[in-house]
Enzyme design. Structure first.
Site, PDB file in Angstrom:
ATOM      1  N   TYR A   1      -2.677  -4.276   4.837  1.00  0.00           N
ATOM      2  CA  TYR A   1      -2.180  -5.509   3.958  1.00  0.00           C
ATOM      3  C   TYR A   1      -3.096  -5.718   2.758  1.00  0.00           C
ATOM      4  O   TYR A   1      -2.511  -6.022   1.804  1.00  0.00           O
ATOM      5  CB  TYR A   1      -1.764  -6.830   4.870  1.00  0.00           C
ATOM      6  CG  TYR A   1      -0.397  -6.005   5.693  1.00  0.00           C
ATOM      7  CD1 TYR A   1      -0.776  -6.057   7.159  1.00  0.00           C
ATOM      8  CD2 TYR A   1       1.043  -6.142   5.286  1.00  0.00           C
ATOM      9  CE1 TYR A   1       0.346  -5.627   8.004  1.00  0.00           C
ATOM     10  CE2 TYR A   1       1.819  -5.833   5.982  1.00  0.00           C
ATOM     11  CZ  TYR A   1       1.750  -5.509   7.390  1.00  0.00           C
ATOM     12  OH  TYR A   1       2.710  -5.160   8.137  1.00  0.00           O
TER      13      TYR A   1
ATOM     14  N   ARG B   1      -1.913  -3.260   0.233  1.00  0.00           N
ATOM     15  CA  ARG B   1      -0.512  -3.625  -0.325  1.00  0.00           C
ATOM     16  C   ARG B   1      -0.762  -4.971  -1.105  1.00  0.00           C
ATOM     17  O   ARG B   1      -0.003  -5.008  -2.047  1.00  0.00           O
ATOM     18  CB  ARG B   1       0.414  -3.645   0.952  1.00  0.00           C
ATOM     19  CG  ARG B   1       0.427  -2.348   1.804  1.00  0.00           C
ATOM     20  CD  ARG B   1       1.586  -2.594   2.678  1.00  0.00           C
ATOM     21  NE  ARG B   1       2.911  -2.773   2.129  1.00  0.00           N
ATOM     22  CZ  ARG B   1       3.800  -2.960   2.839  1.00  0.00           C
ATOM     23  NH1 ARG B   1       3.827  -3.534   4.123  1.00  0.00           N
ATOM     24  NH2 ARG B   1       5.147  -3.061   2.325  1.00  0.00           N
TER      25      ARG B   1
ATOM     26  N   ASP C   1       6.753  -8.730  -1.265  1.00  0.00           N
ATOM     27  CA  ASP C   1       6.174  -8.924  -2.560  1.00  0.00           C
ATOM     28  C   ASP C   1       6.786 -10.121  -3.279  1.00  0.00           C
ATOM     29  O   ASP C   1       7.770 -10.833  -2.529  1.00  0.00           O
ATOM     30  CB  ASP C   1       6.338  -7.760  -3.274  1.00  0.00           C
ATOM     31  CG  ASP C   1       7.743  -7.372  -3.633  1.00  0.00           C
ATOM     32  OD1 ASP C   1       8.512  -6.432  -3.544  1.00  0.00           O
ATOM     33  OD2 ASP C   1       8.660  -8.315  -4.195  1.00  0.00           O
TER      34      ASP C   1
ATOM     35  N   HIS D   1      10.721 -11.166   6.235  1.00  0.00           N
ATOM     36  CA  HIS D   1       9.618 -10.810   6.747  1.00  0.00           C
ATOM     37  C   HIS D   1       8.289 -11.170   6.204  1.00  0.00           C
ATOM     38  O   HIS D   1       7.302 -10.503   6.557  1.00  0.00           O
ATOM     39  CB  HIS D   1       9.700  -9.221   6.433  1.00  0.00           C
ATOM     40  CG  HIS D   1      11.052  -8.782   7.143  1.00  0.00           C
ATOM     41  ND1 HIS D   1      11.706  -7.491   6.748  1.00  0.00           N
ATOM     42  CD2 HIS D   1      11.930  -9.000   7.970  1.00  0.00           C
ATOM     43  CE1 HIS D   1      12.740  -7.297   7.328  1.00  0.00           C
ATOM     44  NE2 HIS D   1      12.897  -8.329   8.158  1.00  0.00           N
TER      45      HIS D   1
ATOM     46  N   THR E   1      18.518  -1.393   0.209  1.00  0.00           N
ATOM     47  CA  THR E   1      17.964  -1.771   1.671  1.00  0.00           C
ATOM     48  C   THR E   1      18.912  -0.529   2.407  1.00  0.00           C
ATOM     49  O   THR E   1      19.781  -0.520   2.264  1.00  0.00           O
ATOM     50  CB  THR E   1      18.131  -2.983   2.186  1.00  0.00           C
ATOM     51  OG1 THR E   1      17.811  -3.004   3.598  1.00  0.00           O
ATOM     52  CG2 THR E   1      19.318  -3.682   1.950  1.00  0.00           C
TER      53      THR E   1
HETATM   54  N1  APR Z   1      16.579   1.093  -6.707  1.00  0.00           N
HETATM   55  C1  APR Z   1      17.627   0.832  -5.697  1.00  0.00           C
HETATM   56  N2  APR Z   1      17.405   1.288  -4.353  1.00  0.00           N
HETATM   57  C2  APR Z   1      16.601   2.150  -3.977  1.00  0.00           C
HETATM   58  C3  APR Z   1      15.737   2.672  -5.198  1.00  0.00           C
HETATM   59  C4  APR Z   1      15.881   2.172  -6.493  1.00  0.00           C
HETATM   60  N3  APR Z   1      14.897   2.522  -7.550  1.00  0.00           N
HETATM   61  N4  APR Z   1      15.046   3.510  -4.539  1.00  0.00           N
HETATM   62  C5  APR Z   1      15.207   3.761  -3.120  1.00  0.00           C
HETATM   63  N5  APR Z   1      16.348   2.864  -3.010  1.00  0.00           N
HETATM   64  C6  APR Z   1      16.931   2.523  -1.678  1.00  0.00           C
HETATM   65  C7  APR Z   1      16.744   3.829  -0.692  1.00  0.00           C
HETATM   66  O1  APR Z   1      18.071   4.603  -1.016  1.00  0.00           O
HETATM   67  C8  APR Z   1      17.018   2.860   0.482  1.00  0.00           C
HETATM   68  O2  APR Z   1      18.566   2.667   0.779  1.00  0.00           O
HETATM   69  O3  APR Z   1      16.119   1.544  -1.122  1.00  0.00           O
HETATM   70  C9  APR Z   1      16.597   1.605   0.352  1.00  0.00           C
HETATM   71  C10 APR Z   1      15.084   1.587   0.849  1.00  0.00           C
HETATM   72  O4  APR Z   1      15.190   1.523   2.321  1.00  0.00           O
HETATM   73  P1  APR Z   1      13.840   1.327   3.162  1.00  0.00           P
HETATM   74  O5  APR Z   1      13.019   2.229   2.836  1.00  0.00           O
HETATM   75  O6  APR Z   1      14.306   1.606   4.777  1.00  0.00           O
HETATM   76  O7  APR Z   1      13.519  -0.274   2.876  1.00  0.00           O
HETATM   77  P2  APR Z   1      14.191  -1.451   3.606  1.00  0.00           P
HETATM   78  O8  APR Z   1      15.680  -1.341   3.896  1.00  0.00           O
HETATM   79  O9  APR Z   1      13.611  -2.733   2.884  1.00  0.00           O
HETATM   80  O10 APR Z   1      13.329  -1.603   5.081  1.00  0.00           O
HETATM   81  C11 APR Z   1      13.715  -2.785   5.864  1.00  0.00           C
HETATM   82  O11 APR Z   1      11.869  -2.252   7.387  1.00  0.00           O
HETATM   83  O12 APR Z   1       9.915  -1.292   7.186  1.00  0.00           O
HETATM   84  C12 APR Z   1      10.804  -2.512   7.621  1.00  0.00           C
HETATM   85  O13 APR Z   1       9.577  -4.782   7.344  1.00  0.00           O
HETATM   86  C13 APR Z   1      10.113  -3.447   6.745  1.00  0.00           C
HETATM   87  O14 APR Z   1      11.299  -4.824   5.367  1.00  0.00           O
HETATM   88  C14 APR Z   1      11.371  -3.493   5.587  1.00  0.00           C
HETATM   89  C15 APR Z   1      12.498  -3.154   6.698  1.00  0.00           C
END
Ligand code: APR
Length: 227
Positions: free
Chosen positions: A54, A57, A90, A105, A172
């Site tokens: 962390y 990050r 962030d 989170h 997400t």
């Molecule tokens: N703009 C918009 N979306 C994007 C971009 C971009 N430039 N680049 C990637 N993405 C999308 C991907 O297609 C995906 O659907 O963002 C999403 C990222 O998904 P994850 O990596 O799974 O992230 P997230 O959904 O925030 O994860 C949820 O999981 O690991 C835990 O606690 C952590 O908060 C996190 C949670």
């Protein structure tokens, strides 16, 4: 009375700021095992590894800035009562100027006593090292929700979703609960929007902008401001 726009964001909205997502190729979980750095057991087993994960990050956060996706959401506040529910740790939404940001989170810029969850301190860009103490004399830990830990802000987040006049999902993969379940609290008939370059399975009618946040968020904001 302004109408309420509720926005659920994930790592994708910060991707164009240079912060890697979790599950894309070259994502964080490709470089680290979740169970080594993002669980309470990992912290008990190897506190320095987790604290340094962390710390890395947090340093990265202070080297990047909000992108157009974050900035466009601030425009919505001219006309709407905007509430952002973010899974991100962030503070780029706040840096961009969004005024109501609810972190599900946790937050990288905060730390807390590892004995008392309510004892939270602002640390800004400072590292947390073994031996750093909270006011109660316990070890300081990141104010982050690790896998398997409670998500205290899920109740207020669900309440916001129940009151939404518009609901927007940005960046997400909807893989992680309870965050991914929030969409089910949005009443039927409320217009929903999704901004993501990939297809994300959503089980209700939703307007999809299959683009990155840097260009896609503006399209949704322009449409909402034109209502
Ligand atoms: N703009 C918009 N979306 C994007 C971009 C971009 N430039 N680049 C990637 N993405 C999308 C991907 O297609 C995906 O659907 O963002 C999403 C990222 O998904 P994850 O990596 O799974 O992230 P997230 O959904 O925030 O994860 C949820 O999981 O690991 C835990 O606690 C952590 O908060 C996190 C949670």
């Amino acid at each position: 009375m302004k109408k309420k726009v509720v926005i659920l964001t994930g790592a994708g909205i910060s991707a164009e700021s240079g912060i890697s997502t979790f599950r894309d190729s070259d994502g964080l979980w490709e470089q680290y095992r979740v169970e080594d750095v993002a669980t309470y057991d990992a912290y008990l087993r190897n506190p320095e590894l987790v604290l340094n994960f962390y710390n890395e990050r947090r340093r990265q956060l202070f080297a990047v800035k909000p992108n157009e996706g974050h900035r466009q959401l601030v425009r919505l506040e001219e006309k709407y009562d905007v509430h952002i529910i973010t899974q991100n740790i962030d503070n780029l939404h706040e840096q961009a100027g969004s005024t109501h940001v609810l972190h599900l989170h946790g937050e990288l810029t905060k730390a807390r006593s590892d004995k008392d969850d309510s004892l939270i301190v602002e640390i800004g860009d400072r590292d947390i090292c073994l031996g750093d103490k909270a006011p109660d004399g316990a070890q300081l830990r990141p104010h982050i929700v690790w896998f398997g830990e409670a998500v205290p802000n899920i109740e207020p987040a669900a309440a916001l979703c129940e009151e939404a006049d518009y609901f927007v999902v940005i960046g997400t993969s909807m893989n992680v609960y309870p965050a991914a379940g929030l969409i089910h609290y949005v009443p039927k008939g409320v217009p929903c929007y999704l901004v993501d370059p990939k297809a994300v399975p959503i089980s209700r009618p939703i307007t999809i902008v299959q683009e990155k946040a840097g260009t896609g968020v503006k399209k949704v904001v322009d449409e909402l401001l034109a209502q």
